[in-house]
Design a protein around this motif. Structure first.
Motif, mmCIF file in Angstrom:
data_model
loop_
_atom_site.group_PDB
_atom_site.id
_atom_site.type_symbol
_atom_site.label_atom_id
_atom_site.label_comp_id
_atom_site.label_asym_id
_atom_site.label_seq_id
_atom_site.Cartn_x
_atom_site.Cartn_y
_atom_site.Cartn_z
ATOM 1 N N GLY A 187 1.744 -36.500 -2.287
ATOM 2 C CA GLY A 187 2.982 -35.849 -1.888
ATOM 3 C C GLY A 187 3.293 -35.920 -0.411
ATOM 4 N N ASN A 188 2.650 -36.838 0.295
ATOM 5 C CA ASN A 188 2.848 -36.954 1.734
ATOM 6 C C ASN A 188 4.041 -37.808 2.138
ATOM 7 N N GLY A 189 4.684 -38.429 1.146
ATOM 8 C CA GLY A 189 5.781 -39.340 1.452
ATOM 9 C C GLY A 189 5.339 -40.783 1.371
ATOM 10 N N PRO A 190 6.165 -41.728 1.813
ATOM 11 C CA PRO A 190 5.872 -43.156 1.660
ATOM 12 C C PRO A 190 4.899 -43.676 2.712
ATOM 13 N N ALA A 191 4.407 -44.886 2.458
ATOM 14 C CA ALA A 191 3.529 -45.581 3.400
ATOM 15 C C ALA A 191 3.821 -47.064 3.328
ATOM 16 N N LEU A 192 3.520 -47.758 4.400
ATOM 17 C CA LEU A 192 3.688 -49.209 4.488
ATOM 18 C C LEU A 192 2.338 -49.851 4.788
ATOM 19 N N VAL A 193 1.996 -50.884 4.019
ATOM 20 C CA VAL A 193 0.777 -51.652 4.264
ATOM 21 C C VAL A 193 1.167 -53.101 4.522
ATOM 22 N N GLU A 194 0.732 -53.643 5.632
ATOM 23 C CA GLU A 194 0.930 -55.066 5.936
ATOM 24 C C GLU A 194 -0.369 -55.809 5.686
ATOM 25 N N CYS A 195 -0.320 -56.759 4.753
ATOM 26 C CA CYS A 195 -1.480 -57.596 4.446
ATOM 27 C C CYS A 195 -1.271 -58.960 5.091
ATOM 28 N N LEU A 196 -2.059 -59.269 6.103
ATOM 29 C CA LEU A 196 -1.920 -60.533 6.816
ATOM 30 C C LEU A 196 -2.615 -61.637 6.027
ATOM 31 N N THR A 197 -1.823 -62.580 5.503
ATOM 32 C CA THR A 197 -2.366 -63.652 4.680
ATOM 33 C C THR A 197 -1.607 -64.943 4.985
ATOM 34 N N TYR A 198 -1.620 -65.895 4.065
ATOM 35 C CA TYR A 198 -0.973 -67.180 4.335
ATOM 36 C C TYR A 198 -0.720 -67.904 3.017
ATOM 37 N N ARG A 199 0.448 -68.490 2.874
ATOM 38 C CA ARG A 199 0.690 -69.351 1.709
ATOM 39 C C ARG A 199 0.370 -70.782 2.121
ATOM 40 N N VAL A 200 -0.638 -71.329 1.500
ATOM 41 C CA VAL A 200 -1.048 -72.676 1.890
ATOM 42 C C VAL A 200 -0.168 -73.738 1.259
ATOM 43 N N GLN A 229 14.937 -55.755 -4.121
ATOM 44 C CA GLN A 229 14.152 -54.793 -4.899
ATOM 45 C C GLN A 229 13.820 -53.529 -4.107
ATOM 46 N N VAL A 230 14.018 -53.557 -2.789
ATOM 47 C CA VAL A 230 13.541 -52.447 -1.959
ATOM 48 C C VAL A 230 14.370 -51.171 -2.142
ATOM 49 N N PRO A 231 15.708 -51.202 -2.046
ATOM 50 C CA PRO A 231 16.465 -49.957 -2.275
ATOM 51 C C PRO A 231 16.275 -49.373 -3.681
ATOM 52 N N PRO A 232 16.299 -50.200 -4.768
ATOM 53 C CA PRO A 232 16.037 -49.615 -6.081
ATOM 54 C C PRO A 232 14.639 -49.014 -6.192
ATOM 55 N N ALA A 233 13.665 -49.626 -5.534
ATOM 56 C CA ALA A 233 12.315 -49.068 -5.551
ATOM 57 C C ALA A 233 12.296 -47.702 -4.863
ATOM 58 N N ALA A 234 13.024 -47.586 -3.757
ATOM 59 C CA ALA A 234 13.118 -46.286 -3.082
ATOM 60 C C ALA A 234 13.757 -45.261 -4.004
ATOM 61 N N GLY A 235 14.789 -45.678 -4.733
ATOM 62 C CA GLY A 235 15.440 -44.790 -5.690
ATOM 63 C C GLY A 235 14.503 -44.386 -6.817
ATOM 64 N N SER A 236 13.695 -45.332 -7.288
ATOM 65 C CA SER A 236 12.703 -45.043 -8.322
ATOM 66 C C SER A 236 11.729 -43.979 -7.836
ATOM 67 N N ALA A 237 11.263 -44.115 -6.599
ATOM 68 C CA ALA A 237 10.325 -43.140 -6.032
ATOM 69 C C ALA A 237 10.992 -41.773 -5.870
ATOM 70 N N MET A 238 12.251 -41.761 -5.487
ATOM 71 C CA MET A 238 12.968 -40.494 -5.359
ATOM 72 C C MET A 238 13.085 -39.800 -6.715
ATOM 73 N N ALA A 239 13.301 -40.585 -7.773
ATOM 74 C CA ALA A 239 13.371 -40.018 -9.119
ATOM 75 C C ALA A 239 12.022 -39.438 -9.532
ATOM 76 N N GLN A 240 10.948 -40.137 -9.186
ATOM 77 C CA GLN A 240 9.614 -39.629 -9.506
ATOM 78 C C GLN A 240 9.352 -38.295 -8.818
ATOM 79 N N LYS A 241 9.800 -38.184 -7.581
ATOM 80 C CA LYS A 241 9.635 -36.919 -6.860
ATOM 81 C C LYS A 241 10.458 -35.819 -7.526
ATOM 82 N N TYR A 242 11.685 -36.145 -7.889
ATOM 83 C CA TYR A 242 12.570 -35.168 -8.532
ATOM 84 C C TYR A 242 11.985 -34.687 -9.855
ATOM 85 N N LEU A 243 11.399 -35.602 -10.620
ATOM 86 C CA LEU A 243 10.838 -35.258 -11.928
ATOM 87 C C LEU A 243 9.474 -34.587 -11.830
ATOM 88 N N GLY A 244 8.853 -34.674 -10.652
ATOM 89 C CA GLY A 244 7.567 -34.021 -10.454
ATOM 90 C C GLY A 244 6.404 -34.714 -11.125
#
Length: 369
Positions: free
Chosen positions: A251-264, A143-158
């Protein structure tokens, strides 16, 4: 002030529910109780779906128990129905918190006639057009590359939409993950990448799959900020994710958030004995003691608005009743009709498919229709 690249996860509430910094004004007892309700609902949904799996009503399910604060907190940090979400296969709590009806999720897991995917997707891979919740995929990081493409389209469309893409820690070892983040970073696309770091990619621990100390530190390679948050602290998750989402939206570009959790629980039903095979009981019990639901209950008690045992029991009972009703309603709708094989693909069906449809119709009806 929320800073990127902190050495320790950002936290607002200690494990016993005591605030470690002043609570933002929006976290009223009413909001916290609502967040608690959705988290408990998601936990009980997990339990009921595992029961349905054991009964043979469905064939695949991946639990999110222990990760509710991360997923519910993220849902309450974005503009639901406006932003686009590319989830991974453990995001049922995220879907519920966004508003996707229990009935739709259950219908999809059971593959009945009321399934909005019309029985075409594997179980526990739901989607929602209404909430811009893209269909879940089992292929790790796909899902990651298509999501990047989706975001690029959003930027293009304004537009002022952003793309939110979630994944587990295991996805960060896939080439698709690196390609997607690199593409989004180079294009300065409005993408918010959320790593739900539950520390185990099936049976491979985070320490066995990367030499970096954390996941968020990898954001430096792609020219974006990386935020590190205690994923079992819903206040911290909401504050950090909301900050990152609006930073991206500006409009600053992308960001990454790491949420430290656990699947019990187990990775999925194909991994039923995780504690016996690759995780120690001590490790699991230590994380169970950090339960995000217990933490928010501790916070409510600290604020003088405790959730009583009777209230929690009533909430669990009501959730079970609703799920049982939705399961029966979905089952009563029956299985999808065979004719859908030929629908939703072509505006004008090609001749060879018309011939196949006629052949199957004759076979199914004995030549009567």
């Amino acid at each position: 002030m929320i800073e990127p690249f902190t050495p320790e996860p950002i936290r607002w509430v200690a494990e016993d529910g005591t605030p470690v910094r002043p609570l933002p004004e929006r976290f009223t007892p009413e909001l916290l109780r609502e967040l608690h309700r959705v988290m408990v609902q998601a936990r009980e949904f997990d339990k009921k779906l595992i029961n349905l799996l054991r009964m043979g009503r469905t064939t695949f399910y991946a639990q999110s128990s222990g990760m509710e604060a991360t997923q519910v907190g993220l849902a309450r940090s974005i503009r639901v129905g406006h932003d686009w979400v590319w989830p991974y296969y453990r995001d049922q709590a995220l879907g519920l918190a966004m508003g996707v009806p229990l009935f739709e999720m259950i219908s999809q897991c059971l593959g009945t006639n009321t399934d909005t995917c019309r029985g075409r997707q594997m179980p526990h891979h739901f989607a929602s057009r209404r909430y811009n919740f893209v269909s879940i995929s089992s292929s790790i990081a796909s899902q990651v590359p298509p999501a990047a493409g989706s975001a690029m389209a959003q930027k293009y469309l304004g537009t002022d939409e952003i793309t939110v893409c979630t994944f587990g820690d295991g996805a960060t070892s896939e080439g698709d993950w690196h390609a997607g983040l690199n593409m989004a970073g180079a294009a300065k696309a409005p993408a918010l990448f959320i790593c739900e770091n539950n520390q185990w990619a099936i049976s491979t621990s985070i320490r066995e799959q990367t030499a970096s100390e954390t996941i968020h530190i990898k954001a430096k390679a792609y020219g974006m900020p990386g935020f590190y948050v205690d994923g079992n602290d819903i206040v911290a998750v909401m504050e950090v994710c909301a900050h990152a989402a609006e930073w991206v939206r500006a409009g600053n570009g992308p960001a990454l958030v790491e949420c430290l959790t656990y699947r019990v629980g187990s990775h999925s039903n194909a991994d039923a004995d995780a504690e016996k095979q690759y995780r120690s009981r001590e490790e699991v019990e230590a994380w169970v003691a950090r339960d995000p639901i217990t933490r928010i209950e501790g916070l409510l008690a600290y604020l003088g608005h405790p959730v009583t045992a009777e209230e929690r029991a009533a909430l669990i009972s009501e959730t079970h009743r609703q799920i049982d009703e939705d399961v029966q309603r979905a089952l009563d709708s029956g299985e999808p009709d065979w004719r859908i094989i030929f629908e939703d693909v072509y505006a004008d069906m090609p001749t060879h498919l018309r011939d196949q449809e006629a052949f199957l119709r004759a076979e199914q009806t004995g030549g009567q229709g």
